[in-house]
Design an enzyme around this catalytic site. Structure first.
Site, PDB file in Angstrom:
ATOM      1  N   ASP A 100       0.866  -1.171   0.000  1.00 38.03           N
ATOM      2  CA  ASP A 100       0.000   0.000   0.000  1.00 38.03           C
ATOM      3  C   ASP A 100       0.909   1.228   0.000  1.00 38.03           C
ATOM      4  O   ASP A 100       1.410   1.624  -1.048  1.00 38.03           O
ATOM      5  CB  ASP A 100      -0.897  -0.111   1.242  1.00 38.03           C
ATOM      6  CG  ASP A 100      -1.962   0.952   1.344  1.00 38.03           C
ATOM      7  OD1 ASP A 100      -2.517   1.330   0.305  1.00 38.03           O
ATOM      8  OD2 ASP A 100      -2.256   1.400   2.465  1.00 38.03           O
ATOM      9  N   PHE A 149     -10.460   0.165  -0.019  1.00 33.40           N
ATOM     10  CA  PHE A 149     -10.116  -0.712   1.093  1.00 33.40           C
ATOM     11  C   PHE A 149     -10.765  -2.071   0.863  1.00 33.40           C
ATOM     12  O   PHE A 149     -11.975  -2.174   0.737  1.00 33.40           O
ATOM     13  CB  PHE A 149     -10.572  -0.122   2.427  1.00 33.40           C
ATOM     14  CG  PHE A 149      -9.985  -0.863   3.587  1.00 33.40           C
ATOM     15  CD1 PHE A 149      -8.685  -0.615   3.987  1.00 33.40           C
ATOM     16  CD2 PHE A 149     -10.716  -1.842   4.252  1.00 33.40           C
ATOM     17  CE1 PHE A 149      -8.121  -1.324   5.041  1.00 33.40           C
ATOM     18  CE2 PHE A 149     -10.157  -2.561   5.301  1.00 33.40           C
ATOM     19  CZ  PHE A 149      -8.857  -2.301   5.692  1.00 33.40           C
ATOM     20  N   ARG A 162     -11.213 -12.063   7.130  1.00 28.70           N
ATOM     21  CA  ARG A 162     -10.018 -12.732   6.599  1.00 28.70           C
ATOM     22  C   ARG A 162     -10.365 -14.056   5.930  1.00 28.70           C
ATOM     23  O   ARG A 162      -9.632 -14.541   5.076  1.00 28.70           O
ATOM     24  CB  ARG A 162      -9.018 -13.030   7.725  1.00 28.70           C
ATOM     25  CG  ARG A 162      -8.376 -11.825   8.359  1.00 28.70           C
ATOM     26  CD  ARG A 162      -7.212 -12.277   9.232  1.00 28.70           C
ATOM     27  NE  ARG A 162      -6.776 -11.256  10.187  1.00 28.70           N
ATOM     28  CZ  ARG A 162      -5.909 -10.278   9.901  1.00 28.70           C
ATOM     29  NH1 ARG A 162      -5.420 -10.170   8.692  1.00 28.70           N
ATOM     30  NH2 ARG A 162      -5.551  -9.418  10.819  1.00 28.70           N
TER      31      ARG A 162
HETATM   32  P1  IMP Z   1       1.896  -0.410   3.868  1.00 24.80           P
HETATM   33  O1  IMP Z   1       2.979  -0.434   4.896  1.00 24.80           O
HETATM   34  O2  IMP Z   1       1.165   0.905   3.868  1.00 24.80           O
HETATM   35  O3  IMP Z   1       2.328  -0.828   2.495  1.00 24.80           O
HETATM   36  O4  IMP Z   1       0.765  -1.351   4.400  1.00 24.80           O
HETATM   37  C1  IMP Z   1       0.767  -2.674   4.241  1.00 24.80           C
HETATM   38  C2  IMP Z   1      -0.222  -3.289   5.205  1.00 24.80           C
HETATM   39  O5  IMP Z   1      -1.393  -2.508   5.322  1.00 24.80           O
HETATM   40  C3  IMP Z   1      -0.672  -4.611   4.702  1.00 24.80           C
HETATM   41  O6  IMP Z   1       0.155  -5.633   5.165  1.00 24.80           O
HETATM   42  C4  IMP Z   1      -2.087  -4.716   5.233  1.00 24.80           C
HETATM   43  O7  IMP Z   1      -2.063  -5.350   6.484  1.00 24.80           O
HETATM   44  C5  IMP Z   1      -2.551  -3.307   5.394  1.00 24.80           C
HETATM   45  N1  IMP Z   1      -3.510  -2.880   4.327  1.00 24.80           N
HETATM   46  C6  IMP Z   1      -3.269  -1.960   3.355  1.00 24.80           C
HETATM   47  N2  IMP Z   1      -4.329  -1.803   2.554  1.00 24.80           N
HETATM   48  C7  IMP Z   1      -5.270  -2.661   3.015  1.00 24.80           C
HETATM   49  C8  IMP Z   1      -6.613  -2.988   2.567  1.00 24.80           C
HETATM   50  O8  IMP Z   1      -7.166  -2.473   1.575  1.00 24.80           O
HETATM   51  N3  IMP Z   1      -7.261  -3.924   3.305  1.00 24.80           N
HETATM   52  C9  IMP Z   1      -6.707  -4.527   4.396  1.00 24.80           C
HETATM   53  N4  IMP Z   1      -5.464  -4.261   4.828  1.00 24.80           N
HETATM   54  C10 IMP Z   1      -4.750  -3.335   4.146  1.00 24.80           C
END
Ligand code: IMP
Ligand code: MG
Length: 176
Positions: A100, A149, A162
């Site tokens: 993300d 999301f 999940r």
């Molecule tokens: P990042 O560090 O922002 O890349 O976030 C990664 C983590 O955010 C992932 O391992 C997920 O646990 C969580 N995450 C990001 N987007 C979503 C989503 O759309 N649904 C559920 N979890 C998300």
């Protein structure tokens, strides 16, 4: 399921794509005795399906990374837990549910390199490129998705959803 307004990626699409990813990973890692590190909790289902399709010796271990709480935005503040894993000179493949902002994978990649891994690559089930805050790309990506999301296939909202075998989008009412 209740509160899921739309199926974004069906179970069949997921299974087909995971097989393709496994084939790609096989080509690169079959002779490398890799260390696969699954990032809990979100990657449990993806990792399970992917591992069943890799028919060569590999070491599988798990770490837990938390940054989310019950919100839908990364705090940017990442905590890594789980026992110490010996990575010295290993070909490491990180398995993650979604990239993300990119903060989690960037931190993990740097950390594993510091621990002496010979190489560090990443296999992610989903990618939201429009949300990136740091410059990082996965080596193997399942699906690129828009800035929504999503839940299911391991991904949660407040630890729920999940268990869905597909990826879905929640009703806005649930998120707020
Ligand atoms: P990042 O560090 O922002 O890349 O976030 C990664 C983590 O955010 C992932 O391992 C997920 O646990 C969580 N995450 C990001 N987007 C979503 C989503 O759309 N649904 C559920 N979890 C998300
Ligand atoms: Mg996660």
């Amino acid at each position: 399921m209740k509160n899921v307004k739309e199926v974004l990626i069906s179970e069949e699409e997921i299974q087909n794509r995971v097989q393709e990813m496994a084939d790609e990973i096989k080509d690169k890692y079959a002779d490398k005795d890799p260390l696969v590190v699954s990032v809990l909790n979100g990657s449990f289902m993806f990792c399970s399906d992917l591992m069943k399709r890799l028919n060569f010796p590999l070491e599988l271990n798990f770490i837990k990374v938390s940054s989310y709480g019950n919100k839908t935005e990364s705090s940017g503040n990442i905590q890594i837990s789980g026992g110490r894993i010996d990575m010295k000179d290993r070909a490491v493949l990180i398995v993650e549910d979604i990239i993300d902002s990119g903060n989690t994978l960037k931190r993990l990649t740097e950390y594993f390199n510091q621990l002496g891994a010979a190489s560090v690559e990443t296999a992610v089930f989903l990618d939201k490129p429009s949300r990136r805050e740091v410059d990082i790309q996965a080596d193997y990506t399942g699906f690129e998705i828009p800035d929504e999301f999503v839940v299911g296939y391991g991904l949660d909202f407040a630890q729920y959803y999940r268990n869905l075998p597909y990826v879905g989008i929640l009703d806005e009412a649930v998120l707020s």
